[in-house]
Scaffold this motif. Sequence first.
Motif, PDB file in Angstrom:
ATOM      1  N   ALA A 170       0.806  -1.223   0.000  1.00 21.03           N
ATOM      2  CA  ALA A 170       0.000   0.000   0.000  1.00 21.03           C
ATOM      3  C   ALA A 170       0.838   1.271   0.000  1.00 21.03           C
ATOM      4  O   ALA A 170       0.289   2.363  -0.065  1.00 21.03           O
ATOM      5  N   GLY A 171       2.160   1.128   0.108  1.00 24.67           N
ATOM      6  CA  GLY A 171       3.025   2.300   0.018  1.00 24.67           C
ATOM      7  C   GLY A 171       3.685   2.716   1.309  1.00 24.67           C
ATOM      8  O   GLY A 171       4.363   3.748   1.363  1.00 24.67           O
ATOM      9  N   GLY A 172       3.508   1.923   2.374  1.00 24.29           N
ATOM     10  CA  GLY A 172       4.082   2.282   3.659  1.00 24.29           C
ATOM     11  C   GLY A 172       5.299   1.454   4.015  1.00 24.29           C
ATOM     12  O   GLY A 172       5.657   0.494   3.315  1.00 24.29           O
ATOM     13  N   GLU A 173       5.911   1.823   5.115  1.00 26.40           N
ATOM     14  CA  GLU A 173       7.027   1.076   5.677  1.00 26.40           C
ATOM     15  C   GLU A 173       6.633   0.651   7.090  1.00 26.40           C
ATOM     16  O   GLU A 173       6.457   1.500   7.965  1.00 26.40           O
ATOM     17  N   ASP A 174       6.466  -0.638   7.277  1.00 26.33           N
ATOM     18  CA  ASP A 174       6.104  -1.168   8.590  1.00 26.33           C
ATOM     19  C   ASP A 174       7.296  -0.994   9.525  1.00 26.33           C
ATOM     20  O   ASP A 174       8.367  -1.558   9.286  1.00 26.33           O
ATOM     21  N   VAL A 175       7.121  -0.230  10.595  1.00 26.60           N
ATOM     22  CA  VAL A 175       8.255   0.048  11.478  1.00 26.60           C
ATOM     23  C   VAL A 175       8.663  -1.181  12.297  1.00 26.60           C
ATOM     24  O   VAL A 175       9.743  -1.189  12.897  1.00 26.60           O
ATOM     25  N   PHE A 176       7.815  -2.197  12.330  1.00 23.20           N
ATOM     26  CA  PHE A 176       8.159  -3.456  13.003  1.00 23.20           C
ATOM     27  C   PHE A 176       8.111  -4.611  12.009  1.00 23.20           C
ATOM     28  O   PHE A 176       7.643  -5.707  12.322  1.00 23.20           O
ATOM     29  N   ALA A 177       8.641  -4.384  10.813  1.00 22.71           N
ATOM     30  CA  ALA A 177       8.595  -5.412   9.767  1.00 22.71           C
ATOM     31  C   ALA A 177       9.288  -6.691  10.201  1.00 22.71           C
ATOM     32  O   ALA A 177       8.881  -7.792   9.814  1.00 22.71           O
ATOM     33  N   GLU A 178      10.332  -6.581  11.032  1.00 26.60           N
ATOM     34  CA  GLU A 178      11.050  -7.785  11.468  1.00 26.60           C
ATOM     35  C   GLU A 178      10.169  -8.664  12.354  1.00 26.60           C
ATOM     36  O   GLU A 178      10.285  -9.887  12.352  1.00 26.60           O
ATOM     37  N   LEU A 179       9.238  -8.047  13.103  1.00 28.96           N
ATOM     38  CA  LEU A 179       8.320  -8.829  13.923  1.00 28.96           C
ATOM     39  C   LEU A 179       7.229  -9.467  13.066  1.00 28.96           C
ATOM     40  O   LEU A 179       6.711 -10.531  13.399  1.00 28.96           O
ATOM     41  N   GLY A 180       6.884  -8.820  11.966  1.00 31.29           N
ATOM     42  CA  GLY A 180       5.859  -9.357  11.079  1.00 31.29           C
ATOM     43  C   GLY A 180       6.214 -10.722  10.520  1.00 31.29           C
ATOM     44  O   GLY A 180       5.335 -11.488  10.123  1.00 31.29           O
ATOM     45  N   ARG A 181       7.505 -11.022  10.492  1.00 31.33           N
ATOM     46  CA  ARG A 181       7.937 -12.324   9.983  1.00 31.33           C
ATOM     47  C   ARG A 181       7.754 -13.438  11.012  1.00 31.33           C
ATOM     48  O   ARG A 181       7.938 -14.618  10.696  1.00 31.33           O
ATOM     49  N   MET A 182       7.414 -13.066  12.238  1.00 32.82           N
ATOM     50  CA  MET A 182       7.207 -14.052  13.295  1.00 32.82           C
ATOM     51  C   MET A 182       5.781 -14.607  13.213  1.00 32.82           C
ATOM     52  O   MET A 182       4.822 -13.841  13.212  1.00 32.82           O
ATOM     53  N   PRO A 183       5.613 -15.928  13.157  1.00 30.61           N
ATOM     54  CA  PRO A 183       4.274 -16.491  12.956  1.00 30.61           C
ATOM     55  C   PRO A 183       3.345 -16.394  14.153  1.00 30.61           C
ATOM     56  O   PRO A 183       2.130 -16.359  13.993  1.00 30.61           O
ATOM     57  N   MET A 184       3.899 -16.382  15.363  1.00 32.14           N
ATOM     58  CA  MET A 184       3.079 -16.410  16.568  1.00 32.14           C
ATOM     59  C   MET A 184       2.886 -15.016  17.155  1.00 32.14           C
ATOM     60  O   MET A 184       3.815 -14.198  17.161  1.00 32.14           O
ATOM     61  N   GLY A 185       1.675 -14.767  17.671  1.00 31.40           N
ATOM     62  CA  GLY A 185       1.392 -13.478  18.280  1.00 31.40           C
ATOM     63  C   GLY A 185       2.326 -13.166  19.433  1.00 31.40           C
ATOM     64  O   GLY A 185       2.734 -12.013  19.612  1.00 31.40           O
ATOM     65  N   ARG A 186       2.687 -14.187  20.213  1.00 28.26           N
ATOM     66  CA  ARG A 186       3.566 -13.949  21.366  1.00 28.26           C
ATOM     67  C   ARG A 186       4.931 -13.445  20.934  1.00 28.26           C
ATOM     68  O   ARG A 186       5.633 -12.787  21.721  1.00 28.26           O
TER      69      ARG A 186
END
Length: 270
Positions: A170-186
């Motif tokens: 969508a044109g943004g930069e996720d400031v926690f993109a490294e966490l987005g790669r983690m499969p579990m919510g915890r």
Amino acid sequence: MTVPAAAGPRRIVCLTEETTEWLYLLGREERIVGISGYTVRPRRARQEKPRVSAFLSGKIDRIVALEPDLVIGFSDMQAALADQLVRAGLNVWITNQRSVEEIFSTLHTLAVLVDARGAGERWIADCRAAHARIAADVAAWNRRPRVYFEEWDEPMISAIRWVSELIALAGGEDVFAELGRMPMGRDRVIADALEPVSRAPDLIIGSWCGKKFRPEQVAARPGWQAVPAVQNGRLHEIKSCDILQPGPAALTDGLAQLHRLIADAARHGV
């Protein structure tokens, strides 16, 4: 000449909303015999189908009484519920898609399963074309706004992988993109309440898993007054049914809302 009946499971219980929405889009809604109580898409499903489950639990006896030939759920969080249903003698399929491509793959598999491959592939092609148009629009931007997406507030949990990927599309930069790669919510819990402040997001988007997002509460967090998004009043909600369901909604309405919010931030040069 008699037209052969469509193949695949005829009586399906959907433990999560995205499967229900997809079967309606495929024109296979007559196969649904039970849905999640959290279903809001499509709206008519709540009037037409019995609600037999929450997210972590279900009415096992009632589900069994519906005589489904397939029960479909999502995520490792439904493992205990799936175990109960399997032990009750039912066929259960739990998907665990996390990325945009995995969502497309899961949608395709289900379309084939209910003998609607053509309709599924046409929808997916149209959706990919819409994504390509957004990507082309974004390519002309001079700057990508920094985005903090909050999936839950206590504890703070950042965006799951498909949301992180949609933010980028969508044109943004996720400031926690490294966490987005983690499969579990915890694994996406932000332990330090000031860590989002240090990452200086231009835009904050909340989607608190069915609970109403409270931008005033976020803005009032100690130390958050220094965040550009707070200073410029750029705190917005996208309802969880539109973005946190790994199915059609996230790839269409959820992405469209992300794109509008991010484009507005980019346009105003924040």
